[in-house]
Write an enzyme that holds these catalytic residues in place. Structure first.
Site, PDB file in Angstrom:
ATOM      1  CB  CYS A  65      -2.943  -8.570  -8.066  1.00 49.75           C
ATOM      2  SG  CYS A  65      -2.769  -8.478  -6.272  1.00 49.75           S
ATOM      3  CB  CYS A  69      -8.338  -4.344  -4.172  1.00 46.58           C
ATOM      4  SG  CYS A  69      -7.053  -4.887  -3.018  1.00 46.58           S
ATOM      5  CB  CYS A  72      -7.422  -3.110  -7.970  1.00 48.57           C
ATOM      6  SG  CYS A  72      -5.779  -3.209  -8.704  1.00 48.57           S
ATOM      7  CB  CYS A 109       5.540   6.456  -7.027  1.00 44.93           C
ATOM      8  SG  CYS A 109       5.444   8.139  -6.353  1.00 44.93           S
ATOM      9  CB  CYS A 142       7.525   6.701  -3.068  1.00 43.81           C
ATOM     10  SG  CYS A 142       6.204   6.026  -2.025  1.00 43.81           S
ATOM     11  CB  CYS A 202       3.401   7.868   0.999  1.00 43.77           C
ATOM     12  SG  CYS A 202       2.289   8.338  -0.345  1.00 43.77           S
ATOM     13  NE  ARG A 272       2.023  12.433  -4.208  1.00 43.99           N
ATOM     14  CZ  ARG A 272       2.699  11.437  -3.633  1.00 43.99           C
ATOM     15  NH1 ARG A 272       2.427  10.201  -3.909  1.00 43.99           N
ATOM     16  NH2 ARG A 272       3.656  11.705  -2.760  1.00 43.99           N
TER      17      ARG A 272
END
Ligand code: SF4
Length: 378
Positions: A65, A69, A72, A109, A142, A202, A272
């Site tokens: 990516c 972040c 991550c 998801c 999702c 979400c 969740r």
């Protein structure tokens, strides 16, 4: 009546706590922990009974990516040795997602690394989602593809997507400390776009990233403002090779207090229990089921969770039921599953231990399921 009874009564009436009350939950002592859990359980039971919804993650594009972040393992420059692959083909996504459904998941998801999708990426994912929904019409899908551009949420909705996930992650005030390549406001606006397109919103948070109690309360109230249908609460998995490696600040007790605070702030939302539950809650995971009403089954995006069979056994042993499924039948199917899953369960049980100095030994990079030839953990 105690202050926790009063807080539960308010939540049952959908009245939010004050900031001071939310902070008091986070600041409560271990002596009060069972009272906190019991009060949160009253709220959970009012809206969700003893049901636990199972969700299943499929990492449809992993690693590499360009965003930074700090939490991550897929970020630019990550030294974490995670699986890296571009978009999975539709049949690969279906195989993983349907393994999750067979394991009891009622939502899959589909998650892709990256800042956000191109229109061509949306075409690809929409086509995959259409194919999945035609075979599994009763299973929710999702999508989690990053920041959305104009019209992309609508195209996902047209393909049959149920929900869109985009976490706020932390407070606006703390955001610059965990990411420099996009802003908190970008995240808020993507959640709003998903809502406007009719997708079920979400959005949740990650705890354990050096935030204060005030930051946690801020993000919980910011989430409440967005009215998400589901709120994933993650606990940082401090991967080696990321800027937050070594950030082991959570205890099982603190995790329970954080979950309870979120339950009081978002009483009727699907709260969740998400990434990091095994490594931070450890043997207290079953207590968390009294606060949350939803978990991920099996593995996470880049790390392994406990075996799916252990998730099911935990739910049954704690006196809860799997939403939309026959819990006993799922348990029987899991018991008949592969010896490798059973061996993994033993490993997980052996690994559980006391909280001191972090537990990097509990972080296992995912090597099975999506993007591999090894069966998924369901
Ligand atoms: S959280 Fe998403 S956007 Fe941020 S680095 Fe990881 S994959 Fe990229």
């Amino acid at each position: 009546m105690t202050w926790l009874d009063a807080l539960a009564d308010k939540a049952i009436d959908l009245v939010p706590p004050t900031r001071e009350e939310a902070l008091a939950v986070l600041g409560s002592s271990d002596d009060d922990l069972m009272d906190v859990v019991a009060a949160a359980f009253r709220v959970r039971r009012r809206f969700f009974g003893r049901r636990v919804k199972l969700n299943y993650l499929v990492n449809i594009k992993s690693g590499l990516c360009p965003e930074d972040c700090f939490y991550c393992s897929q970020r630019v420059g990550s030294g974490a040795d995670v699986l890296k692959y571009s978009w999975l083909k539709t049949d690969e996504v279906l195989a993983s997602a349907e393994a999750g459904v067979a394991g009891g998941a009622r939502r899959v998801c589909l998650v892709a690394s990256g800042r956000g999708p191109t229109d061509k990426d949306i075409d690809r994912v929409a086509s995959t989602i259409s194919a999945f929904k035609s075979r599994n019409p009763d299973v929710e899908v999702c999508a989690c593809l990053g920041l959305l551009s104009d019209g992309q949420a609508e195209r996902l909705a047209d393909a049959g997507t149920t929900a869109y996930n985009h976490n706020l992650n932390t407070s606006g005030g703390h955001y610059a400390d965990i990411c420099t390549t996009h802003e908190y406001a970008d995240r808020v606006s993507t959640v709003e776009s998903a809502k406007s397109a009719g997708l079920s919103p979400c959005s949740g948070l990650i705890a354990g990233m050096g935030e204060t109690d005030e930051d946690l309360v801020d993000v919980a109230f910011a989430l409440r403002e967005l009215s998400p249908d589901s709120v994933p609460v993650n606990f940082l998995i401090p991967f080696d090779g990321t800027p937050l490696a070594g950030e082991w600040t959570l205890t099982p007790q603190r995790c329970l207090r954080i979950l309870a605070m979120v339950r009081f702030v978002c009483p009727s939302a699907e709260v969740r229990l998400a990434g990091g539950r095994e490594i931070h809650l450890r043997t207290l995971q079953p207590l968390a089921l009294h606060v949350v009403n939803s978990i991920f089954l099996g593995d996470y995006l880049t790390s392994e969770g406990q075996p799916g069979a252990a998730d099911l056994a935990m739910i049954a042993d704690a006196g809860f039921t799997v939403e939309g499924a026959d819990t006993e039948a799922l348990l029987a199917a899991a018991a008949a599953a592969s010896a490798s899953a059973a061996a993994g369960a033993d490993d997980a049980a052996d690994a559980a231990g006391p909280a001191s100095g972090g537990r990097p030994d509990l972080v296992h990079v995912r090597r099975r399921g999506a993007g591999t030839t090894i069966p998924a953990n369901t």
